[in-house]
Design an enzyme around this catalytic site. Structure first.
Site, PDB file in Angstrom:
ATOM      1  N   GLY A  14       8.949 -23.403   8.339  1.00 16.82           N
ATOM      2  CA  GLY A  14       7.645 -23.010   8.842  1.00 16.82           C
ATOM      3  C   GLY A  14       7.592 -21.556   9.269  1.00 16.82           C
ATOM      4  N   LYS A  72      25.005 -19.162   6.256  1.00 15.65           N
ATOM      5  CA  LYS A  72      26.099 -19.921   5.658  1.00 15.65           C
ATOM      6  C   LYS A  72      25.728 -20.264   4.230  1.00 15.65           C
ATOM      7  CE  LYS A  72      24.367 -24.348   7.430  1.00 15.65           C
ATOM      8  NZ  LYS A  72      24.707 -25.553   8.226  1.00 15.65           N
ATOM      9  N   HIS A  75       0.847  -1.188   0.000  1.00 18.88           N
ATOM     10  CA  HIS A  75       0.000   0.000   0.000  1.00 18.88           C
ATOM     11  C   HIS A  75       0.887   1.243   0.000  1.00 18.88           C
ATOM     12  CE1 HIS A  75      -3.607  -2.363   1.024  1.00 18.88           C
ATOM     13  NE2 HIS A  75      -2.788  -3.075   1.780  1.00 18.88           N
TER      14      HIS A  75
END
Length: 282
Positions: free
Chosen positions: A142, A183, A115
């Site tokens: 997750g 890494k 927006h």
């Protein structure tokens, strides 16, 4: 002659558009109907067919666990062997492009929608977006959130719970909020850390990070040059330069590196001064 664009085309192209446009309202309504069918379907094969009907394109063997949420669906493109765990959110105002062999953990959220910062524009109903592009062999843990405009290279791994605010090169493992380099996927085990080729590869990866940061620094240098030019100021300020060099050296955690890093930073300062001078002399 100026080409007329529909609000839908403006949206896909990342321009300001009105979400209340009737075509877009109808598109979102259809998407919600499709989401309901997908999320309530127990048969994996039928659910896959429904996903294929809803998305812009899908490769073979794409599997998405319920529930999934999306704005339109037709801006989502996934490659072959795609897997998304429970509760995926794909806000596909702009294209979301996902490569082959990608795997998403639960609660992954891809946001192309944004927006205006200006409250007057925002309150008027204007919106815009930026595309998200994800390469091949990418694993998102997750709860990962990807914000508008981000590109993830091939073989990228994003740690669970991370918020990715900048694009990530190939073979990087990133994590945190905001996500930062952890890494390389190609890093050798610690037991092989004395291998010359391994150390050179590590330096190559670090150099890529340094160049990206130096580019950001040069962007700031360019802005400073423009300000100095407008004010008629000189490029070189000896007292400030010395303070910057001392401060930069103080950031080094290993005291043995401080003088070498100070010399390195002196080179960066010299290049910056020359670049500023060239910009002011234009």
């Amino acid at each position: 002659m100026e080409t007329f664009k529909t609000e839908k085309q403006k949206m896909i192209d990342g321009e300001l558009y009105f979400a209340s446009d009737p075509e877009l309202v109808a598109g979102r309504k259809h998407a919600r109907e499709q989401m309901k069918l997908i999320n309530n379907e127990a048969d994996r094969q039928i659910r896959r067919q429904l996903v294929e009907e809803s998305f812009g394109s899908t490769g073979s063997n794409a599997h998405i666990e319920p529930e999934i949420s999306f704005d339109y669906g037709y801006n989502i493109h996934v490659g072959k062997n795609f897997y998304a765990n429970f509760n995926s959110i794909f806000l596909d105002i702009c294209p979301i492009t996902i490569g082959d062999n990608c795997m998403f953990g639960p609660n992954v959220q891809l946001y192309t929608a944004s927006h205006p910062l200006n409250p007057a524009k925002r309150n008027s109903g204007l919106e815009f977006g930026k595309p998200i592009t994800i390469g091949d062999n990418v694993w998102l843990g997750g709860g990962v959130i990807i914000i508008p405009g981000v590109t993830l290279g091939d073989n990228v791994v994003v740690a669970a719970g991370s918020v990715v605010t900048e694009s990530v090169p190939d073979n990087y493992v990133v994590g945190g909020n905001p996500a930062r380099f952890i890494k390389s996927v190609e890093d050798e085990p610690a037991s092989e850390s004395d291998d010359l080729d391994s150390q050179r590869e590590k330096i190559d990866l670090i150099d890529r990070k340094i160049i990206a940061l130096l580019e950001q620094r040069m962007d700031a240098v360019t802005e400073i040059a423009a300000i100095k030019k407008s004010r008629g100021q000189k490029v070189f300020d000896p007292s400030r330069e010395e303070k910057i060099l001392e401060k930069a050296a103080s950031y080094a955690k290993n005291e043995a590196y401080r003088e070498a890093l100070k010399d390195t930073y002196q080179g960066i300062m010299d290049v910056s001064k020359k670049y500023q001078k060239d910009q002011i002399d234009k």
